[in-house]
Design a protein around this motif. Structure first.
Motif, PDB file in Angstrom:
ATOM      1  N   UNK A  11       0.851  -1.186   0.000  1.00 51.28           N
ATOM      2  CA  UNK A  11       0.000   0.000   0.000  1.00 51.28           C
ATOM      3  C   UNK A  11       0.888   1.237   0.000  1.00 51.28           C
ATOM      4  N   UNK A  12       1.007   1.890  -1.160  1.00 43.00           N
ATOM      5  CA  UNK A  12       1.903   3.042  -1.284  1.00 43.00           C
ATOM      6  C   UNK A  12       1.490   4.184  -0.364  1.00 43.00           C
ATOM      7  N   UNK A  13       0.194   4.397  -0.172  1.00 43.21           N
ATOM      8  CA  UNK A  13      -0.248   5.492   0.701  1.00 43.21           C
ATOM      9  C   UNK A  13       0.187   5.244   2.143  1.00 43.21           C
ATOM     10  N   UNK A  14       0.109   4.003   2.592  1.00 44.09           N
ATOM     11  CA  UNK A  14       0.587   3.667   3.926  1.00 44.09           C
ATOM     12  C   UNK A  14       2.101   3.865   4.001  1.00 44.09           C
ATOM     13  N   UNK A  15       2.817   3.487   2.954  1.00 45.02           N
ATOM     14  CA  UNK A  15       4.265   3.686   2.907  1.00 45.02           C
ATOM     15  C   UNK A  15       4.641   5.150   2.970  1.00 45.02           C
ATOM     16  N   UNK A  16       3.873   5.996   2.276  1.00 41.18           N
ATOM     17  CA  UNK A  16       4.134   7.441   2.309  1.00 41.18           C
ATOM     18  C   UNK A  16       3.869   7.988   3.697  1.00 41.18           C
ATOM     19  N   UNK A  17       2.814   7.515   4.360  1.00 40.50           N
ATOM     20  CA  UNK A  17       2.543   7.944   5.733  1.00 40.50           C
ATOM     21  C   UNK A  17       3.709   7.587   6.643  1.00 40.50           C
ATOM     22  N   UNK A  18       4.252   6.377   6.500  1.00 41.87           N
ATOM     23  CA  UNK A  18       5.405   5.961   7.298  1.00 41.87           C
ATOM     24  C   UNK A  18       6.596   6.857   7.006  1.00 41.87           C
ATOM     25  N   UNK A  19       6.813   7.167   5.736  1.00 36.90           N
ATOM     26  CA  UNK A  19       7.931   8.041   5.361  1.00 36.90           C
ATOM     27  C   UNK A  19       7.766   9.422   5.982  1.00 36.90           C
ATOM     28  N   UNK A  20       6.562   9.991   5.898  1.00 40.27           N
ATOM     29  CA  UNK A  20       6.330  11.331   6.448  1.00 40.27           C
ATOM     30  C   UNK A  20       6.461  11.359   7.969  1.00 40.27           C
ATOM     31  N   UNK A  21       6.328  10.222   8.610  1.00 41.67           N
ATOM     32  CA  UNK A  21       6.461  10.165  10.056  1.00 41.67           C
ATOM     33  C   UNK A  21       7.920  10.099  10.484  1.00 41.67           C
ATOM     34  N   UNK A  22       8.825  10.151   9.538  1.00 39.44           N
ATOM     35  CA  UNK A  22      10.244  10.036   9.868  1.00 39.44           C
ATOM     36  C   UNK A  22      10.826  11.362  10.332  1.00 39.44           C
ATOM     37  N   UNK A  23      11.895  11.246  11.073  1.00 42.91           N
ATOM     38  CA  UNK A  23      12.583  12.431  11.595  1.00 42.91           C
ATOM     39  C   UNK A  23      13.758  12.769  10.700  1.00 42.91           C
ATOM     40  N   UNK A  24      13.915  14.026  10.391  1.00 39.54           N
ATOM     41  CA  UNK A  24      15.114  14.499   9.704  1.00 39.54           C
ATOM     42  C   UNK A  24      15.353  13.829   8.373  1.00 39.54           C
ATOM     43  N   UNK A  25      14.370  13.784   7.518  1.00 42.25           N
ATOM     44  CA  UNK A  25      14.515  13.120   6.225  1.00 42.25           C
ATOM     45  C   UNK A  25      15.714  13.676   5.466  1.00 42.25           C
ATOM     46  N   UNK A 123      17.404  -1.657   5.598  1.00 40.32           N
ATOM     47  CA  UNK A 123      16.168  -0.949   5.943  1.00 40.32           C
ATOM     48  C   UNK A 123      15.446  -0.446   4.687  1.00 40.32           C
ATOM     49  N   UNK A 124      15.433  -1.259   3.629  1.00 43.04           N
ATOM     50  CA  UNK A 124      14.751  -0.895   2.388  1.00 43.04           C
ATOM     51  C   UNK A 124      13.363  -1.533   2.379  1.00 43.04           C
ATOM     52  N   UNK A 125      12.365  -0.741   2.015  1.00 41.09           N
ATOM     53  CA  UNK A 125      10.988  -1.237   1.996  1.00 41.09           C
ATOM     54  C   UNK A 125      10.329  -0.870   0.675  1.00 41.09           C
ATOM     55  N   UNK A 126       9.737  -1.864   0.024  1.00 39.30           N
ATOM     56  CA  UNK A 126       8.969  -1.636  -1.192  1.00 39.30           C
ATOM     57  C   UNK A 126       7.595  -1.125  -0.783  1.00 39.30           C
ATOM     58  N   UNK A 127       7.265   0.102  -1.215  1.00 46.77           N
ATOM     59  CA  UNK A 127       5.940   0.641  -0.878  1.00 46.77           C
ATOM     60  C   UNK A 127       4.999   0.625  -2.081  1.00 46.77           C
ATOM     61  N   UNK A 128       5.416   0.029  -3.191  1.00 47.29           N
ATOM     62  CA  UNK A 128       4.510  -0.171  -4.313  1.00 47.29           C
ATOM     63  C   UNK A 128       4.673   0.812  -5.444  1.00 47.29           C
ATOM     64  N   UNK A 129       3.563   1.026  -6.171  1.00 43.89           N
ATOM     65  CA  UNK A 129       3.591   1.852  -7.370  1.00 43.89           C
ATOM     66  C   UNK A 129       2.817   3.146  -7.248  1.00 43.89           C
ATOM     67  N   UNK A 130       3.302   4.168  -7.934  1.00 43.08           N
ATOM     68  CA  UNK A 130       2.698   5.498  -7.894  1.00 43.08           C
ATOM     69  C   UNK A 130       1.296   5.491  -8.509  1.00 43.08           C
ATOM     70  N   UNK A 131       0.989   4.500  -9.349  1.00 43.71           N
ATOM     71  CA  UNK A 131      -0.348   4.451  -9.950  1.00 43.71           C
ATOM     72  C   UNK A 131      -1.439   4.283  -8.899  1.00 43.71           C
ATOM     73  N   UNK A 132      -1.099   3.713  -7.746  1.00 44.05           N
ATOM     74  CA  UNK A 132      -2.078   3.531  -6.671  1.00 44.05           C
ATOM     75  C   UNK A 132      -2.052   4.682  -5.655  1.00 44.05           C
ATOM     76  N   UNK A 133      -1.123   5.625  -5.817  1.00 44.71           N
ATOM     77  CA  UNK A 133      -0.958   6.737  -4.879  1.00 44.71           C
ATOM     78  C   UNK A 133      -2.133   7.702  -4.991  1.00 44.71           C
ATOM     79  N   UNK A 134      -2.692   8.077  -3.854  1.00 50.12           N
ATOM     80  CA  UNK A 134      -3.866   8.961  -3.832  1.00 50.12           C
ATOM     81  C   UNK A 134      -3.515  10.426  -3.578  1.00 50.12           C
ATOM     82  N   UNK A 135      -2.266  10.700  -3.252  1.00 43.96           N
ATOM     83  CA  UNK A 135      -1.858  12.073  -2.976  1.00 43.96           C
ATOM     84  C   UNK A 135      -1.488  12.848  -4.223  1.00 43.96           C
TER      85      UNK A 135
END
Length: 139
Positions: A11-25, A123-135
């Motif tokens: 789920x790319x949207x869930x992956x993006x949420x996890x990314x945005x929750x990171x500190x000091x990207x 620490x690499x995670x596949x969050x999927x494809x941009x075609x499913x991204x809702x943002x």
């Protein structure tokens, strides 16, 4: 959980949420010498409240599509290292950096994560494809 849930990709949207929750990207970019010289001196800042900080520090949102695909639209804050040069990632991203990897459909990102893991990334995670991204996407 349904009987066919195993067929669903990440789920790319869930992956993006996890990314945005990171500190000091950490914001990295791989570009041509011309693109680098055109943007020299640019400063990117990320301002967050203490409550927004998360245990995953220095994460990178990594788009492994071609530069042409990236220019047509990408997730804001993502950096482009195409799959065909993923072996050069170690030159700009340390092995312990959390990576949230995406592509068009999820196939190249799955392959990229596999390659990154063989290179020593833990620490690499596949969050999927941009075609499913809702943002929103950036052009």
């Amino acid at each position: 959980m349904g009987i066919f849930d195993f067929l669903m990709g990440p789920d790319i949207d869930q992956g993006i949420e996890e990314y945005h929750a990171t500190q000091g990207a950490v914001l990295l970019d791989v570009c041509t010498p011309e693109e680098y010289h055109a943007t020299q001196g640019a400063v990117l800042l990320d301002v967050r409240t203490p409550e927004e900080y998360h245990a995953t520090q220095g994460a990178v949102l990594l788009d492994v599509r071609t530069p042409e695909e990236y220019r047509q639209g990408h997730i804001p804050g993502s950096k482009n290292i195409p799959l065909y040069v993923i072996n050069k990632a170690e030159e700009v991203i340390s092995l312990d950096t959390p990576l949230f990897v995406y592509c068009h459909s999820g196939a190249r990102s799955r392959e990229a994560v596999s390659m990154l893991e063989r290179m020593g990334y833990t620490r690499a995670k596949n969050i999927g494809g941009i075609t499913a991204y809702k943002g929103e996407v950036e052009r």
